[in-house]
Design an enzyme around this catalytic site. Sequence first.
Site, PDB file in Angstrom:
ATOM      1  N   ALA A  57      22.535   0.084 -57.153  1.00  0.00           N
ATOM      2  CA  ALA A  57      23.185  -0.262 -56.353  1.00  0.00           C
ATOM      3  C   ALA A  57      23.989   0.753 -55.615  1.00  0.00           C
ATOM      4  O   ALA A  57      24.471   0.693 -54.264  1.00  0.00           O
ATOM      5  CB  ALA A  57      24.473  -1.204 -56.757  1.00  0.00           C
ATOM      6  N   CYS A  58      24.003   1.712 -56.209  1.00  0.00           N
ATOM      7  CA  CYS A  58      24.935   3.090 -55.931  1.00  0.00           C
ATOM      8  C   CYS A  58      24.199   4.134 -54.948  1.00  0.00           C
ATOM      9  O   CYS A  58      23.320   4.589 -55.399  1.00  0.00           O
ATOM     10  CB  CYS A  58      25.484   3.786 -57.083  1.00  0.00           C
ATOM     11  SG  CYS A  58      26.480   5.123 -56.758  1.00  0.00           S
ATOM     12  N   PRO A  59      24.638   4.226 -53.777  1.00  0.00           N
ATOM     13  CA  PRO A  59      23.994   5.199 -52.946  1.00  0.00           C
ATOM     14  C   PRO A  59      24.183   6.656 -53.267  1.00  0.00           C
ATOM     15  O   PRO A  59      23.167   7.316 -53.184  1.00  0.00           O
ATOM     16  CB  PRO A  59      24.989   5.131 -51.386  1.00  0.00           C
ATOM     17  CG  PRO A  59      26.344   4.392 -52.016  1.00  0.00           C
ATOM     18  CD  PRO A  59      26.065   3.668 -53.008  1.00  0.00           C
ATOM     19  N   TRP A  60      25.168   6.897 -54.110  1.00  0.00           N
ATOM     20  CA  TRP A  60      25.289   8.286 -54.875  1.00  0.00           C
ATOM     21  C   TRP A  60      24.182   8.553 -55.465  1.00  0.00           C
ATOM     22  O   TRP A  60      23.379   9.628 -55.458  1.00  0.00           O
ATOM     23  CB  TRP A  60      26.541   8.690 -55.181  1.00  0.00           C
ATOM     24  CG  TRP A  60      27.689   8.016 -54.204  1.00  0.00           C
ATOM     25  CD1 TRP A  60      28.512   6.995 -54.407  1.00  0.00           C
ATOM     26  CD2 TRP A  60      28.253   8.666 -52.752  1.00  0.00           C
ATOM     27  NE1 TRP A  60      29.289   6.564 -53.395  1.00  0.00           N
ATOM     28  CE2 TRP A  60      29.194   7.762 -52.610  1.00  0.00           C
ATOM     29  CE3 TRP A  60      27.849   9.802 -51.946  1.00  0.00           C
ATOM     30  CZ2 TRP A  60      30.012   7.957 -51.256  1.00  0.00           C
ATOM     31  CZ3 TRP A  60      28.692   9.938 -51.051  1.00  0.00           C
ATOM     32  CH2 TRP A  60      29.701   9.077 -50.448  1.00  0.00           C
ATOM     33  N   THR A  62      21.490   6.717 -55.836  1.00  0.00           N
ATOM     34  CA  THR A  62      20.026   6.831 -55.214  1.00  0.00           C
ATOM     35  C   THR A  62      19.650   7.921 -54.744  1.00  0.00           C
ATOM     36  O   THR A  62      18.485   8.117 -54.857  1.00  0.00           O
ATOM     37  CB  THR A  62      19.937   5.352 -54.427  1.00  0.00           C
ATOM     38  OG1 THR A  62      20.695   4.187 -55.033  1.00  0.00           O
ATOM     39  CG2 THR A  62      18.514   5.090 -54.081  1.00  0.00           C
TER      40      THR A  62
END
Length: 322
Positions: A57-60, A62
């Site tokens: 879920a987390c862009p950082w 990913t």
Amino acid sequence: MTSALPVDSSRQSDIGKMNLQPDGSFKRAASAFRNWIQKEGEFAAEKDRYHLYVSYACPWATRTLITRKLKGLEDIIPVTVVSPHMGEHGWPFANVDPFPGADVDPLFNSEHVKDLYYKADPNYGGRFTVPVLWDKKKTTIVNNESSEIIRMLNTGFNDMLPAEKASIDLYPEAHRQEIDSVNEWVYDTINNGVYKAGFAGSQEAYEKAVYPLFDGLDRLEKMLTGKDYLVGDKLTEADIRVFVTAIRFDPVYVGHFKCNLRTIRNGYPAIHLWMRKLYWNNDAFKSTTNFQHIKVHYYWSQTKVNPTRVVAVGPIPDIEPL
């Protein structure tokens, strides 16, 4: 297994108890663990010494998954994925919150990511974020800052990789100044800009974030018109850092974070094409994007923004075909 906890660690783990600035604006805290994997030194590059904890879920987080896949590091650095249900105790593992695609912690059978932080530092007082790059030899966190982890993954393990993977350079010397420049304004206005808009506790703070966000997207649109990549006509970390925000924009940021002046798919044709080419043509981007985890996390976890925890069903499709 849950570590002995301070009297109340919920302000570190529960995003619903997040503190805003006096004017209602959101300010992101700096990452706390900032060691570096190098060829020689305290944290040397070794196969299967390090373990990566992430959330889809987390862009950082990913960012690190994409880089790990591009560089072919899957057999060198194992990965564990948390559940998207970030609740009172922060990110949970699958043993306490079974969720499709989530894992049990294979090292310690931890219940939550915060257990890792307390194992590394029993007096830790910061937030329990992902990604976490863990050192199995020293039983500690090497680094929890995604921008630094992706640079370690980019070059730190090249001696162990086949030539075609070692030669991939996402931060090439010739373009570093331009990459750094793009990263700086993209982070402030776009990567973190969506959060500043979404977490704003006042109309003024929201508008101070949302208009610069779309100014930044307008600037990106001009940069990407007629191009496949942001810098130097090749894939770099600048593309990775924008992609993780762009791919979440229509599914969650437009509605959940009120970033609704325009959508990517209908308002930014160049960004939309660039994003779809990366997603559909490069498995490092597609295989690390899990829209179920993304939507459930934002709509379920961020109760200050969405108290009902109702998860939006759209847009359909999550990403359009090429």
